[in-house]
Design an enzyme around this catalytic site. Structure first.
Site, mmCIF file in Angstrom:
data_model
loop_
_atom_site.group_PDB
_atom_site.id
_atom_site.type_symbol
_atom_site.label_atom_id
_atom_site.label_comp_id
_atom_site.label_asym_id
_atom_site.label_seq_id
_atom_site.Cartn_x
_atom_site.Cartn_y
_atom_site.Cartn_z
ATOM 1 N N SER A 13 12.824 15.184 8.203
ATOM 2 C CA SER A 13 13.691 15.426 9.354
ATOM 3 C C SER A 13 14.095 14.084 9.959
ATOM 4 O O SER A 13 14.092 13.070 9.258
ATOM 5 C CB SER A 13 12.982 16.331 10.368
ATOM 6 O OG SER A 13 11.805 15.705 10.836
ATOM 7 N N HIS A 15 12.720 11.854 12.002
ATOM 8 C CA HIS A 15 11.772 10.738 11.918
ATOM 9 C C HIS A 15 11.775 10.135 10.513
ATOM 10 O O HIS A 15 11.695 8.916 10.349
ATOM 11 C CB HIS A 15 10.379 11.231 12.315
ATOM 12 C CG HIS A 15 9.342 10.170 12.390
ATOM 13 N ND1 HIS A 15 9.493 9.010 13.133
ATOM 14 C CD2 HIS A 15 8.120 10.082 11.805
ATOM 15 C CE1 HIS A 15 8.405 8.263 13.004
ATOM 16 N NE2 HIS A 15 7.566 8.891 12.203
ATOM 17 N N ASP A 35 8.738 18.417 1.778
ATOM 18 C CA ASP A 35 8.891 19.239 2.973
ATOM 19 C C ASP A 35 8.867 20.698 2.538
ATOM 20 O O ASP A 35 9.409 21.040 1.479
ATOM 21 C CB ASP A 35 10.211 18.919 3.672
ATOM 22 C CG ASP A 35 10.263 19.446 5.091
ATOM 23 O OD1 ASP A 35 10.267 18.616 6.016
ATOM 24 O OD2 ASP A 35 10.296 20.686 5.280
ATOM 25 N N ASP A 36 8.236 21.550 3.341
ATOM 26 C CA ASP A 36 8.137 22.956 2.946
ATOM 27 C C ASP A 36 9.364 23.782 3.310
ATOM 28 O O ASP A 36 9.440 24.959 2.984
ATOM 29 C CB ASP A 36 6.868 23.600 3.504
ATOM 30 C CG ASP A 36 6.788 23.551 5.015
ATOM 31 O OD1 ASP A 36 7.749 23.105 5.669
ATOM 32 O OD2 ASP A 36 5.736 23.959 5.540
ATOM 33 N N GLY A 68 6.807 13.425 13.527
ATOM 34 C CA GLY A 68 6.594 12.813 14.830
ATOM 35 C C GLY A 68 5.501 13.459 15.664
ATOM 36 O O GLY A 68 4.865 12.800 16.470
ATOM 37 N N HIS A 133 -1.448 -7.835 24.585
ATOM 38 C CA HIS A 133 -2.706 -8.364 24.052
ATOM 39 C C HIS A 133 -3.880 -7.428 24.319
ATOM 40 O O HIS A 133 -3.925 -6.709 25.320
ATOM 41 C CB HIS A 133 -2.991 -9.746 24.642
ATOM 42 C CG HIS A 133 -3.195 -9.723 26.121
ATOM 43 N ND1 HIS A 133 -4.409 -9.487 26.705
ATOM 44 C CD2 HIS A 133 -2.305 -9.888 27.125
ATOM 45 C CE1 HIS A 133 -4.286 -9.506 28.009
ATOM 46 N NE2 HIS A 133 -3.005 -9.757 28.294
ATOM 47 N N HIS A 142 1.485 8.044 19.353
ATOM 48 C CA HIS A 142 2.921 7.770 19.278
ATOM 49 C C HIS A 142 3.326 7.095 20.581
ATOM 50 O O HIS A 142 3.172 7.665 21.655
ATOM 51 C CB HIS A 142 3.702 9.072 19.099
ATOM 52 C CG HIS A 142 5.183 8.888 19.051
ATOM 53 N ND1 HIS A 142 6.036 9.930 18.848
ATOM 54 C CD2 HIS A 142 5.970 7.789 19.165
ATOM 55 C CE1 HIS A 142 7.287 9.480 18.849
ATOM 56 N NE2 HIS A 142 7.259 8.191 19.041
#
Length: 147
Positions: A13, A15, A35-36, A68, A133, A142
């Site tokens: 898709s 992403h 992909d299903d 995602g 840092h 994400h």
């Protein structure tokens, strides 16, 4: 690490589109996607397979989970636990050599990761985000664009 193995993306898709372009920028074009959704047969001109068997996946092939949703990405990683994972870092990202980036992690364009940050496995560092840092990001995190 040599990147001569075939690379599959798991998920086809939006992403996945961005990850395909990151791999292209790295001169590591994906071999295909899995992909299903049987209605999806190609993405950005790359073939979409609907199972590992249909893709004729071998033990040397590598995967990036191109989903995602953090929970689903984690579930797929568990499902594919016998497969090898690789990541993708866009050439326009700036990653401190004193930081670490985990397996399966994807780093989008213009991301900054500063000294002594530790980025976990299967993380998405989305476009223009900044990790300063000494940060620790656990697995399957994400970070949104511009964060």
């Amino acid at each position: 690490m040599s990147h001569t193995n075939r690379i599959f993306l798991y998920g086809a898709s939006g992403h996945a589109k961005v990850i395909c372009e990151i791999l292209e920028a790295q001169h590591r074009n994906p071999y295909g996607l899995i992909d299903d959704n049987l209605n999806v047969t190609s993405l950005l001109e790359y073939p979409v397979y609907h199972s590992l068997q249909e893709a004729a996946v071998t033990g040397t092939d590598e995967f990036i989970i191109s989903i995602g949703n953090n929970r689903i990405r984690k579930a797929v990683a568990t499902k594919l636990n016998t497969q090898k994972f690789t990541g993708a870092i866009h050439p326009a990202a700036v990653i401190s050599p004193r930081s670490s980036v985990g397996t399966g992690t994807v780093v989008m364009p213009n991301v900054s990761v500063n000294a002594h940050s530790n980025i976990g496995n299967h993380v998405i560092l989305n476009t223009n985000c900044s990790i300063d840092h000494d940060c620790l990001l656990e697995e399957f995190v994400h970070i949104s664009p511009n964060a």
